[in-house]
Design a protein around this motif. Structure first.
Motif, PDB file in Angstrom:
ATOM      1  N   HIS A  44       8.448  10.439  11.047  1.00 13.47           N
ATOM      2  CA  HIS A  44       8.341   9.649   9.697  1.00 13.47           C
ATOM      3  C   HIS A  44       9.748   9.194   9.612  1.00 13.47           C
ATOM      4  O   HIS A  44      10.905   9.769   9.960  1.00 13.47           O
ATOM      5  CB  HIS A  44       7.677  10.197   8.623  1.00 13.47           C
ATOM      6  CG  HIS A  44       8.476  11.746   8.449  1.00 13.47           C
ATOM      7  ND1 HIS A  44       8.378  12.957   9.161  1.00 13.47           N
ATOM      8  CD2 HIS A  44       9.251  12.003   7.368  1.00 13.47           C
ATOM      9  CE1 HIS A  44       9.098  13.808   8.650  1.00 13.47           C
ATOM     10  NE2 HIS A  44       9.393  13.422   7.550  1.00 13.47           N
ATOM     11  N   VAL A  70       4.574  14.703  11.832  1.00 11.04           N
ATOM     12  CA  VAL A  70       4.400  13.203  12.351  1.00 11.04           C
ATOM     13  C   VAL A  70       5.773  12.550  12.476  1.00 11.04           C
ATOM     14  O   VAL A  70       6.703  13.152  11.445  1.00 11.04           O
ATOM     15  CB  VAL A  70       3.268  12.468  11.546  1.00 11.04           C
ATOM     16  CG1 VAL A  70       1.980  12.965  11.588  1.00 11.04           C
ATOM     17  CG2 VAL A  70       4.079  12.247  10.226  1.00 11.04           C
ATOM     18  N   ILE A 107       7.782   6.794   4.875  1.00 10.02           N
ATOM     19  CA  ILE A 107       6.756   6.157   5.810  1.00 10.02           C
ATOM     20  C   ILE A 107       6.517   7.112   6.959  1.00 10.02           C
ATOM     21  O   ILE A 107       7.237   7.142   7.699  1.00 10.02           O
ATOM     22  CB  ILE A 107       7.390   4.737   6.430  1.00 10.02           C
ATOM     23  CG1 ILE A 107       8.022   3.916   5.257  1.00 10.02           C
ATOM     24  CG2 ILE A 107       6.133   3.883   6.744  1.00 10.02           C
ATOM     25  CD1 ILE A 107       9.540   3.877   5.547  1.00 10.02           C
ATOM     26  N   ALA A 108       5.097   7.395   7.003  1.00  8.59           N
ATOM     27  CA  ALA A 108       4.633   8.234   8.008  1.00  8.59           C
ATOM     28  C   ALA A 108       4.397   7.356   9.159  1.00  8.59           C
ATOM     29  O   ALA A 108       3.973   6.097   9.065  1.00  8.59           O
ATOM     30  CB  ALA A 108       3.445   9.012   7.571  1.00  8.59           C
ATOM     31  N   PHE A 109       4.615   7.973  10.312  1.00 13.26           N
ATOM     32  CA  PHE A 109       4.220   7.260  11.772  1.00 13.26           C
ATOM     33  C   PHE A 109       5.233   6.210  11.800  1.00 13.26           C
ATOM     34  O   PHE A 109       4.689   5.017  12.113  1.00 13.26           O
ATOM     35  CB  PHE A 109       2.952   6.669  11.760  1.00 13.26           C
ATOM     36  CG  PHE A 109       1.801   7.968  11.507  1.00 13.26           C
ATOM     37  CD1 PHE A 109       1.570   9.000  12.436  1.00 13.26           C
ATOM     38  CD2 PHE A 109       1.136   8.030  10.096  1.00 13.26           C
ATOM     39  CE1 PHE A 109       0.814  10.113  12.201  1.00 13.26           C
ATOM     40  CE2 PHE A 109       0.313   9.157   9.992  1.00 13.26           C
ATOM     41  CZ  PHE A 109      -0.145  10.195  11.025  1.00 13.26           C
ATOM     42  N   CYS A 110       6.455   6.329  11.536  1.00 15.78           N
ATOM     43  CA  CYS A 110       7.514   5.133  11.375  1.00 15.78           C
ATOM     44  C   CYS A 110       8.533   5.621  12.032  1.00 15.78           C
ATOM     45  O   CYS A 110       9.082   6.842  11.673  1.00 15.78           O
ATOM     46  CB  CYS A 110       7.614   4.638  10.184  1.00 15.78           C
ATOM     47  SG  CYS A 110       8.921   3.143   9.971  1.00 15.78           S
ATOM     48  N   ALA A 168       4.444  11.638   2.085  1.00  9.23           N
ATOM     49  CA  ALA A 168       4.350  10.991   3.244  1.00  9.23           C
ATOM     50  C   ALA A 168       3.484  11.465   4.101  1.00  9.23           C
ATOM     51  O   ALA A 168       2.799  10.861   5.004  1.00  9.23           O
ATOM     52  CB  ALA A 168       5.579  10.632   3.657  1.00  9.23           C
ATOM     53  N   THR A 169       3.522  12.761   4.381  1.00  9.27           N
ATOM     54  CA  THR A 169       2.730  13.628   5.375  1.00  9.27           C
ATOM     55  C   THR A 169       1.459  13.975   4.814  1.00  9.27           C
ATOM     56  O   THR A 169       0.675  14.730   5.511  1.00  9.27           O
ATOM     57  CB  THR A 169       3.600  14.815   5.723  1.00  9.27           C
ATOM     58  OG1 THR A 169       3.701  15.648   4.605  1.00  9.27           O
ATOM     59  CG2 THR A 169       4.902  14.421   6.552  1.00  9.27           C
ATOM     60  N   LEU A 192      -0.085  11.106   2.250  1.00 11.65           N
ATOM     61  CA  LEU A 192      -0.734  10.205   1.580  1.00 11.65           C
ATOM     62  C   LEU A 192      -0.275   8.582   2.704  1.00 11.65           C
ATOM     63  O   LEU A 192      -0.391   7.680   2.120  1.00 11.65           O
ATOM     64  CB  LEU A 192      -0.345   9.840   0.274  1.00 11.65           C
ATOM     65  CG  LEU A 192      -0.698  10.932  -0.717  1.00 11.65           C
ATOM     66  CD1 LEU A 192      -0.221  10.653  -2.076  1.00 11.65           C
ATOM     67  CD2 LEU A 192      -2.163  11.182  -0.584  1.00 11.65           C
ATOM     68  N   SER A 193       0.634   8.919   3.601  1.00 17.29           N
ATOM     69  CA  SER A 193       1.141   8.052   4.525  1.00 17.29           C
ATOM     70  C   SER A 193       2.549   7.371   4.043  1.00 17.29           C
ATOM     71  O   SER A 193       3.451   7.736   4.487  1.00 17.29           O
ATOM     72  CB  SER A 193       0.026   7.032   4.846  1.00 17.29           C
ATOM     73  OG  SER A 193      -0.884   7.468   5.661  1.00 17.29           O
ATOM     74  N   ASN A 194       2.338   6.251   3.029  1.00 16.91           N
ATOM     75  CA  ASN A 194       3.449   5.581   2.694  1.00 16.91           C
ATOM     76  C   ASN A 194       3.806   5.925   1.165  1.00 16.91           C
ATOM     77  O   ASN A 194       2.874   5.659   0.500  1.00 16.91           O
ATOM     78  CB  ASN A 194       3.181   4.145   3.088  1.00 16.91           C
ATOM     79  CG  ASN A 194       3.079   3.771   4.366  1.00 16.91           C
ATOM     80  OD1 ASN A 194       3.376   4.666   5.130  1.00 16.91           O
ATOM     81  ND2 ASN A 194       2.417   2.421   4.546  1.00 16.91           N
ATOM     82  N   ASN A 230       0.689  -1.164   0.065  1.00 14.14           N
ATOM     83  CA  ASN A 230       0.058  -0.066  -0.006  1.00 14.14           C
ATOM     84  C   ASN A 230       0.790   1.034  -0.053  1.00 14.14           C
ATOM     85  O   ASN A 230       0.593   2.326   0.651  1.00 14.14           O
ATOM     86  CB  ASN A 230      -1.071  -0.224   1.335  1.00 14.14           C
ATOM     87  CG  ASN A 230      -2.017  -1.141   1.096  1.00 14.14           C
ATOM     88  OD1 ASN A 230      -2.551  -1.143  -0.027  1.00 14.14           O
ATOM     89  ND2 ASN A 230      -2.167  -1.878   2.117  1.00 14.14           N
TER      90      ASN A 230
END
Length: 462
Positions: free
Chosen positions: A427, A425, A250-253, A216-217, A219-221, A152
């Motif tokens: 990342h 976040v 990768i966000a939140f990683c 990434a900030t 759409l997340s990944n 994803n």
């Protein structure tokens, strides 16, 4: 009749009464009543044997023109082979030379040095070695997208022309339309770049990372996969001025998640090459690097090791080795140090993390000790560093402090600071040099031989 590829011929499960093949002559052997021609069209490592009967109407004229390198068209029957080492062969009903190649064709059936083949980069894909290299390159490019799409990640196209220097290294190729002999000048004697095409200094990108962080900030990944450039006057077997980079963000990683993804990614690419490029890897194992297949299996089967930069420096200090480049805490590790860790100490891939803050770019997250950053390098046997990455600095105040230490203008990076002002976040991300990965998977020792047209200092042929 539709053309059949040689790859499809080797996958056939039954004879065929009619088949059309087109490709190039690798070898021709003449007997009294027959000629045996090995035809290869580049779609797989093995060619296919064509038997041309001397009774063919145009045999005398066409066979004499079918030298090594000539392109040919063959119509005939696919039959079970009478010879050893091959399942199928083609008995020709008609045989036509489409494009001749005479005795001056450089790729005659003999050994050629890699240096010579680099001089004929327009013909070297027809050789066994480079056909195999570029089939593996194509397959691994597909595997890169497959890996991230299945997890994803969204594919983002980041710009090749940029006004920002991601690494802060300053080794950049300038992009300009100004006349180098008569550039417009400011009153203080400097060049007036406001009159340039982009109205400011602009360069070929060294990385798509900063732009990937933007996505990434949101759409997340995400991941990028494209060409990057270094104006670095380096003549080693591991450096090129133009190369391809894969850069997930990768966000939140955190750093642990980043290292886990990098290790999983390397194993995925090796596994895919073993599954889909078995014949090519077998060739590399015989003629390029006899330890290759065992090393790839070894990497797949064993968990990667991890150690901090501080631990790595201690290991190197206690090794008893005499280093060409002596090393102490705070120094950059050289290839000899990286390879010792992977090949001799851990004897497997190793991820080194938490590097000195002074060694790394401004965007890496500072650890609580204030001296190290959450950076990581993945080292593999035979190559050294193959991946470099980090957890990014998401705290606005610390990022601004880092930029000041690196003498970077907040005005130039206003948009990058905005990412920390609005919904910041944790990342992380990394970059994998695609050519270095290819060197590892194929055993080919020089980066110039895993990219179609190498761009190195003093060389921009083809």
């Amino acid at each position: 009749m539709q053309r059949t590829l040689v790859k499809e011929v080797h996958e056939a499960t039954a004879p065929r009464d009619a088949i059309l093949l087109q490709g190039w002559v690798r070898t021709r052997r003449d007997a009294k009543a027959f000629s045996f021609i090995e035809l290869n069209d580049g779609t797989c490592f093995k060619g296919i044997q064509v038997i041309a009967d001397a009774k063919l109407p145009n045999y005398a004229t066409e066979i004499l023109r079918a030298h090594t390198g000539a392109s040919i068209e063959v119509r005939g029957k696919l039959v079970a082979s009478q010879g050893q080492g091959q399942k199928w062969e083609v008995v020709a009903d008609s045989f036509t030379v489409l494009g001749e190649a005479d005795a001056t064709y450089p790729l005659q059936k003999k050994g050629h040095t890699l240096e010579f083949l680099r001089e004929i980069a327009h013909l070297r894909p027809r050789s066994n070695l480079f056909g195999a290299v570029f089939r593996v390159r194509s397959r691994l490019a597909y595997a890169v997208h497959q890996f991230f799409q299945e997890r994803n990640f969204l594919y983002v196209h980041t710009p090749i022309i940029t006004a920002s220097d991601c690494e802060g290294a300053g080794e950049l190729f300038r992009v300009t339309t100004l006349d180098p002999s008569h550039p417009p000048m400011n009153e203080d004697g400097t060049i007036d770049f406001k009159q340039d095409f982009f109205a400011k200094k602009s360069y070929l990108t060294v990385s798509g990372q900063l732009e990937a962080e933007i996505f990434a900030t949101a759409l997340s990944n995400v991941y990028t996969f494209g060409p990057t450039f270094r104006a670095e006057n380096s003549h080693t077997s591991r450096h090129a001025s133009e190369f391809w980079m894969i850069e997930p963000e990768i966000a939140f990683c955190d750093l642990d998640g980043d290292m886990a993804l990098a290790e999983e990614f390397v194993k995925h690419l090796i596994r895919d090459a073993k599954t889909h490029c078995a014949a090519d890897l077998e060739f590399f194992g015989k003629f390029v690097d006899k330890d290759l297949l065992a090393r790839l299996d070894f990497v797949l089967e064993r968990p990667f090791q991890r150690c901090s930069y501080t631990e790595a420096i201690e290991i190197l200090g206690k090794s008893g080795k005499t280093w060409e480049h002596p090393i102490a805490w705070g120094d950059n590790m050289q290839s000899e140090h990286e390879r010792y860790l992977a090949e001799e100490h851990f004897k497997c891939p190793v991820t080194v993390y938490n590097y000195p803050r002074t060694l790394k770019p401004f965007y890496m997250r500072v650890n609580d000790d204030g001296k190290t950053v959450r950076a990581m390098d993945l080292l593999v046997p035979g190559i050294g560093e193959i991946i470099g990455g980090s957890q990014r600095e998401e705290r606005l105040d610390v990022l601004r402090e880092n930029m000041a230490q690196h003498h970077l203008s907040e005005k130039e990076y206003w948009w990058y600071l905005d990412l920390r002002r609005y919904g910041t976040v944790p990342h992380s991300g990394f970059g994998l040099g695609f050519e270095r990965m290819l060197m590892f998977v194929t055993g080919v020792a020089n980066i110039r031989d895993v990219i179609p047209f190498a761009r190195t200092p003093g060389t921009a042929e083809f």
